[in-house]
Design an enzyme around this catalytic site. Structure first.
Site, PDB file in Angstrom:
ATOM      1  N   ASP A 218      -4.699  14.952  34.671  1.00 20.17           N
ATOM      2  CA  ASP A 218      -3.966  15.872  33.799  1.00 20.17           C
ATOM      3  C   ASP A 218      -3.636  15.142  32.494  1.00 20.17           C
ATOM      4  O   ASP A 218      -3.216  13.980  32.510  1.00 20.17           O
ATOM      5  CB  ASP A 218      -2.678  16.337  34.483  1.00 20.17           C
ATOM      6  CG  ASP A 218      -1.971  17.414  33.677  1.00 20.17           C
ATOM      7  OD1 ASP A 218      -2.356  18.583  33.808  1.00 20.17           O
ATOM      8  OD2 ASP A 218      -1.040  17.078  32.924  1.00 20.17           O
ATOM      9  N   ASN A 226      -0.188  20.056  21.367  1.00 19.75           N
ATOM     10  CA  ASN A 226      -0.449  21.395  20.812  1.00 19.75           C
ATOM     11  C   ASN A 226       0.637  21.803  19.821  1.00 19.75           C
ATOM     12  O   ASN A 226       0.357  22.375  18.761  1.00 19.75           O
ATOM     13  CB  ASN A 226      -0.532  22.428  21.939  1.00 19.75           C
ATOM     14  CG  ASN A 226      -1.914  22.532  22.543  1.00 19.75           C
ATOM     15  OD1 ASN A 226      -2.906  22.256  21.869  1.00 19.75           O
ATOM     16  ND2 ASN A 226      -2.001  22.911  23.807  1.00 19.75           N
ATOM     17  N   ASP A 235      -7.749  21.833  21.505  1.00 25.58           N
ATOM     18  CA  ASP A 235      -9.105  22.133  21.981  1.00 25.58           C
ATOM     19  C   ASP A 235     -10.053  20.964  21.708  1.00 25.58           C
ATOM     20  O   ASP A 235     -10.874  20.605  22.558  1.00 25.58           O
ATOM     21  CB  ASP A 235      -9.630  23.399  21.299  1.00 25.58           C
ATOM     22  CG  ASP A 235      -8.950  24.656  21.811  1.00 25.58           C
ATOM     23  OD1 ASP A 235      -8.271  24.582  22.849  1.00 25.58           O
ATOM     24  OD2 ASP A 235      -9.098  25.710  21.158  1.00 25.58           O
ATOM     25  N   GLU A 261      -5.278  21.946  30.979  1.00 27.33           N
ATOM     26  CA  GLU A 261      -5.553  20.545  30.632  1.00 27.33           C
ATOM     27  C   GLU A 261      -5.761  19.687  31.879  1.00 27.33           C
ATOM     28  O   GLU A 261      -5.656  18.457  31.825  1.00 27.33           O
ATOM     29  CB  GLU A 261      -4.399  19.989  29.798  1.00 27.33           C
ATOM     30  CG  GLU A 261      -3.086  19.860  30.512  1.00 27.33           C
ATOM     31  CD  GLU A 261      -2.210  21.111  30.444  1.00 27.33           C
ATOM     32  OE1 GLU A 261      -0.998  20.976  30.640  1.00 27.33           O
ATOM     33  OE2 GLU A 261      -2.755  22.215  30.183  1.00 27.33           O
TER      34      GLU A 261
END
Length: 340
Positions: A218, A226, A235, A261
Site C-alpha cells: 500500500d 493527492n 495517477d 493505491e
C-alpha cells in the site's frame, strides 16, 4: 469444418445436415419406389442410411462432416450421370456449394467444390458418350454447369465475408477479454485476473506442494500526496510504481493493482525469504527514484506485508493475513516490510 466455430456448433451443423439429408433422400427414395424407379430408389435408400450413419457418429465431428459431403457428392454425380427422375437430377447440385462451405469453410470448401465441378463435367460427358441419359436440349448441361459456377462463386463470396466478420468478432472478443483483466491506468493485471491466478497457484500448492508467496503493498500517505499535488500527480505516481514493479519482481511473478493505491504481488514457486528480498528490492528502487509531474516531485514509499500461502487456508484468509502484516508495517512507521 470451419475453424471459427466451436465443437458444439460444428456438431450441431453436422447433425442438422445429416438429418436433412436423411429425410430428403429417404422421402425421394419412397417416391422413386412408387414410380417404379427401383434403381434410383435403392441408390437413394443407401444414401439416406449413410446420412443416418453420419448422424450417429457423435464424437468424430470431422469424420461425420466428410461422410456427409462425399455421400452428397456421390449422389449428385449419380443423378447427373443418370438424369435422376425424368432428367431433373442435375438440379440438385445447387445445394452442394452452401453445404460444402458450411462444413469445410472457405479454403477447403473451394478446393472440394472445384473437384466436384470437374466430376460433374465428367458425369455429363459420360452420360452423353455412353448414352446413359440424353439431356435435352443439348445446351442444358452447359447451362447447369455455368449456373452452378455462379451459385458456387456467390456462396464462396458469402463465406469469405462471413469468415472475415467472424474473425473480427473473435479479435474484438479477445481484446475485450484482455481489457477486462487489465487496470487501465497502470496496465497491470487487475483483481479479477489475479484472483484466477491465485486459484491456480493454490491448486498447485495443494496437489503438488508448490509454494507461492503473496506481497500486499500500500502506498504510504497517498491521500496527502493527492491533496498536496493533485490527482493527476497521484495517477502518475501509480503509473511509475507499476513500472518499478515490472523491473523489480521475477519474470514469473505477477504484480497487480488490487484496488486504489493497493497492489498485490504473487511470486510462484517461492518462499517467504524470497518474497522479502523482492520487497526490499522494491523499497530500494523507490528510494532511488523520484515521481515528478510538471514542477512537482516527491518520493513515494510502500508498506508491504509478505506471507507464504498455506494449503490449509483459503485464498481470502491468505490475503487477510497479508493485509494484517501490511498494517503492522504501517503501525511500525511505514516504508517497511513485515512478514510471517
Amino acid at each position: 469444418m470451419y475453424e471459427y466455430s466451436n465443437k458444439s456448433e460444428r456438431k450441431l451443423i453436422v447433425r442438422f445436415f445429416s438429418s436433412i439429408g436423411f429425410i430428403a433422400t429417404f422421402s425421394m427414395a419412397s417416391l422413386a419406389f412408387i414410380n417404379s424407379s427401383y434403381l434410383l430408389a435403392c441408390t437413394l435408400v443407401v444414401s439416406s442410411f449413410v446420412y443416418l450413419l453420419a448422424f450417429s457418429i457423435s464424437r468424430g465431428v470431422e469424420k461425420s462432416g466428410t461422410i456427409i459431403l462425399y455421400n452428397l457428392y456421390a449422389l449428385m454425380f449419380y443423378l447427373v450421370l443418370t438424369g435422376g427422375a425424368q432428367g431433373t437430377g442435375p438440379i440438385w447440385i445447387f445445394i452442394v456449394s452452401p453445404v460444402t462451405y458450411s462444413i469445410r469453410g472457405l479454403k477447403r470448401g473451394t478446393f472440394d467444390i472445384i473437384l466436384f465441378l470437374l466430376a460433374i463435367v465428367l458425369g455429363f460427358y459420360c452420360a452423353d458418350i455412353f448414352n446413359i441419359y440424353d439431356y435435352s436440349p443439348e445446351q442444358f448441361p452447359i447451362r447447369i454447369i455455368i449456373a452452378f459456377m455462379i451459385v458456387a462463386s456467390l456462396s464462396g463470396y458469402y463465406e469469405c465475408s462471413r469468415e472475415k466478420y467472424s474473425n473480427k468478432i473473435i479479435a474484438l472478443s479477445q481484446k475485450n477479454e484482455f481489457l477486462a483483466t487489465i487496470d487501465p491506468l497502470t496496465n497491470l493485471p487487475n483483481r479479477r485476473y489475479t484472483m484466477n491466478k491465485l486459484v491456480a497457484f493454490k491448486s498447485e500448492l495443494k496437489d503438488n506442494n508448490t509454494p507461492f508467496v503473496i506481497l500486499l503493498a500500500d502506498v504510504d500517505n497517498f491521500k496527502k500526496i493527492n491533496d498536496q499535488f493533485g490527482h493527476d500527480f497521484g495517477d502518475e505516481a501509480l503509473i511509475q510504481l507499476a513500472k518499478t514493479f515490472d523491473k523489480s519482481i521475477p519474470k514469473n511473478a505477477i504484480a497487480s493493482r488490487w484496488g486504489g493505491e493497493e497492489f498485490l504481488i504473487v511470486i510462484p514457486d517461492a518462499i517467504v525469504e524470497q518474497g522479502e528480498q523482492v520487497a526490499e528490492k522494491i523499497h530500494n528502487a523507490l528510494k532511488a527514484s523520484v515521481v515528478s509531474l510538471f514542477s512537482d516531485s516527491t518520493n513515494i514509499t510502500l508498506s508491504i506485508g509478505v506471507i507464504s500461502a498455506s494449503a490449509e487456508r483459503s485464498i481470502d484468509l491468505d490475503i487477510k493475513r497479508a493485509d494484517e502484516l501490511l498494517y503492522k508495517a504501517k503501525a511500525q512507521g511505514k516504508n517497511r516490510t513485515c512478514s510471517s
